[in-house]
Write an enzyme that holds these catalytic residues in place. Structure first.
Site, mmCIF file in Angstrom:
data_model
loop_
_atom_site.group_PDB
_atom_site.id
_atom_site.type_symbol
_atom_site.label_atom_id
_atom_site.label_comp_id
_atom_site.label_asym_id
_atom_site.label_seq_id
_atom_site.Cartn_x
_atom_site.Cartn_y
_atom_site.Cartn_z
ATOM 1 N N LEU A 65 24.519 4.302 0.482
ATOM 2 C CA LEU A 65 25.162 3.524 -0.582
ATOM 3 C C LEU A 65 26.678 3.660 -0.505
ATOM 4 O O LEU A 65 27.193 4.576 0.146
ATOM 5 C CB LEU A 65 24.640 4.025 -1.932
ATOM 6 C CG LEU A 65 23.121 3.849 -2.115
ATOM 7 C CD1 LEU A 65 22.596 4.738 -3.238
ATOM 8 C CD2 LEU A 65 22.785 2.391 -2.377
ATOM 9 N N PRO A 66 27.420 2.762 -1.197
ATOM 10 C CA PRO A 66 28.881 2.777 -1.014
ATOM 11 C C PRO A 66 29.593 4.047 -1.500
ATOM 12 O O PRO A 66 30.310 4.685 -0.736
ATOM 13 C CB PRO A 66 29.352 1.552 -1.812
ATOM 14 C CG PRO A 66 28.161 0.662 -1.917
ATOM 15 C CD PRO A 66 26.972 1.575 -1.943
ATOM 16 N N THR A 97 28.884 8.277 2.335
ATOM 17 C CA THR A 97 30.062 9.153 2.292
ATOM 18 C C THR A 97 30.553 9.193 0.850
ATOM 19 O O THR A 97 31.004 8.171 0.315
ATOM 20 C CB THR A 97 31.203 8.605 3.172
ATOM 21 O OG1 THR A 97 30.708 8.433 4.493
ATOM 22 C CG2 THR A 97 32.390 9.559 3.184
ATOM 23 N N LYS A 172 32.906 15.205 6.783
ATOM 24 C CA LYS A 172 33.103 13.759 6.901
ATOM 25 C C LYS A 172 34.478 13.313 6.383
ATOM 26 O O LYS A 172 35.139 12.485 7.014
ATOM 27 C CB LYS A 172 31.985 13.060 6.120
ATOM 28 C CG LYS A 172 32.124 11.560 6.007
ATOM 29 C CD LYS A 172 31.971 10.861 7.335
ATOM 30 C CE LYS A 172 32.250 9.375 7.202
ATOM 31 N NZ LYS A 172 32.359 8.720 8.483
ATOM 32 N N LYS A 247 38.728 4.632 -0.095
ATOM 33 C CA LYS A 247 37.912 5.581 -0.884
ATOM 34 C C LYS A 247 37.869 6.953 -0.194
ATOM 35 O O LYS A 247 38.117 7.984 -0.808
ATOM 36 C CB LYS A 247 36.495 5.020 -1.029
ATOM 37 C CG LYS A 247 35.494 5.998 -1.607
ATOM 38 C CD LYS A 247 34.059 5.647 -1.212
ATOM 39 C CE LYS A 247 33.780 5.725 0.264
ATOM 40 N NZ LYS A 247 32.421 5.947 0.695
#
Ligand code: NAD
Length: 299
Positions: A65-66, A97, A172, A247
């Site tokens: 998911l975003p 992420t 990440k 983001k």
């Protein structure tokens, strides 16, 4: 072969789910977007009308998911995934992420319900997702990692256990902070080369085997032409959207501020991506920062 529920079939989730199907797993998927469900059907998967329905009967549930708010929403809401799967006890894997706090909150809720969960964000972009060559950075228990590894291997090449819950996300955001800086660096090199009258292909041929060699240059070259698989050759269709890179670099900057680490280049790169985003490149691949820089004048 595993029975897998897969939630979030976007630029990354769709090819990852398709590779699970190719490897012989049974995949039931869910996404808010009907076209994403149609694509899964074409790839040989089954579709569901909700995340909970996709997870029904699954031995492994994966989300892609975003952002953290979507992940919290899908897993933690009343009637959310954790509530839906508590009795069946599948292994849970979030590949999105997101911020370390959201990752730890979801894992804590899963563990409180007696479920094992991994944060397992990926690197390698949509090219890696299509080719099943992603790198997975997993955080969670050694047992959960061992159980997840064979399934992750159907979608990736390097599957790394980074430590306890949240440590996959921590690796990440460091990776993406570096990648964001690298793409700006390569963009500046190609723009300068153009003004110096150089052929971009010659610059590429030399620099991709010289000290500037990097994923940002060799695989993802922001100047169209030299790297055939790069989004720059498809008018910067994502790939990895600029708004998602913003983001991630913001997440890295929040973590850097909290831990007192100086990251001046990441801060400068973030300001450039934010301006590119505001100038209309939000949904384009983040390497379109090259196009935005091209339009700027030296101050
Ligand atoms: P995307 O926006 O293409 O896909 C996300 C999907 O999630 C969309 O199809 C959306 O409809 C779906 N979704 C959102 N809320 C949902 C809900 N409540 N229930 C079901 N589906 C829902 O994004 P993406 O590029 O696939 O990225 C996904 C994640 O992977 C992000 O966290 C991103 O940072 C990370 N990532 C992306 C790349 C890349 O190159 N695109 C590379 C590495 C990591």
């Amino acid at each position: 072969m595993a029975t897998i529920g897969f939630i979030g079939l976007g630029n990354m989730g769709a090819p990852m789910a398709a590779n699970l199907i190719k490897a012989g797993h049974i995949v039931t998927g869910y996404d808010l977007v009907p076209a994403a469900l149609e694509a899964l059907t074409k790839a040989g998967g089954k579709t569901a009308a909700s995340a909970a329905e996709a997870a029904k009967g699954a031995t492994i549930v994966i989300t892609m998911l975003p952002e953290g708010r979507h992940v919290r929403d899908v897993w933690l809401n009343q009637g959310g995934l954790i509530e839906a799967v508590t009795a069946a006890k599948p292994l849970l894997i979030d590949c999105s992420t997101i911020d370390v706090d959201s990752a730890r909150a979801v894992t804590a809720a899963a563990e409180a319900a007696g479920l094992a969960m991994l944060d397992a964000p990926v690197s390698g972009g949509t090219i890696g997702a299509h080719n099943a060559t992603l790198t997975f950075m997993a955080g969670g228990s050694a047992e959960a990692f061992a159980a997840a590894k064979p399934v992750l291997q159907a979608m990736g090449k390097n599957i790394v256990h980074c430590g306890g819950p949240g440590s996959g996300q921590a690796v990440k955001i460091c990776n993406n902070m570096m990648a964001a800086i690298n793409i700006v660096g390569v963009s500046e090199g190609f723009l300068l080369a153009r003004k110096l009258g150089l052929d971009p292909r010659i610059l590429y041929d030399v620099c991709s085997t010289a000290t500037a060699s990097s994923w940002a240059l060799n695989t993802y070259c922001p100047e169209p032409g030299p790297a055939p698989a790069a989004p720059s050759n498809r008018d910067y269709a994502p790939g990895f959207m600029t708004k998602l890179m913003v983001k991630d670099v913001r997440l890295s900057q929040a973590a850097a501020a909290a831990s007192g680490v100086p990251t001046p280049l990441a801060a400068a790169a973030l300001a450039l991506y934010e301006q590119a985003m505001d100038a209309g490149y939000a949904d384009k691949d983040f390497s379109a920062v090259f196009r935005w820089l091209e339009g700027q004048k030296r101050g």
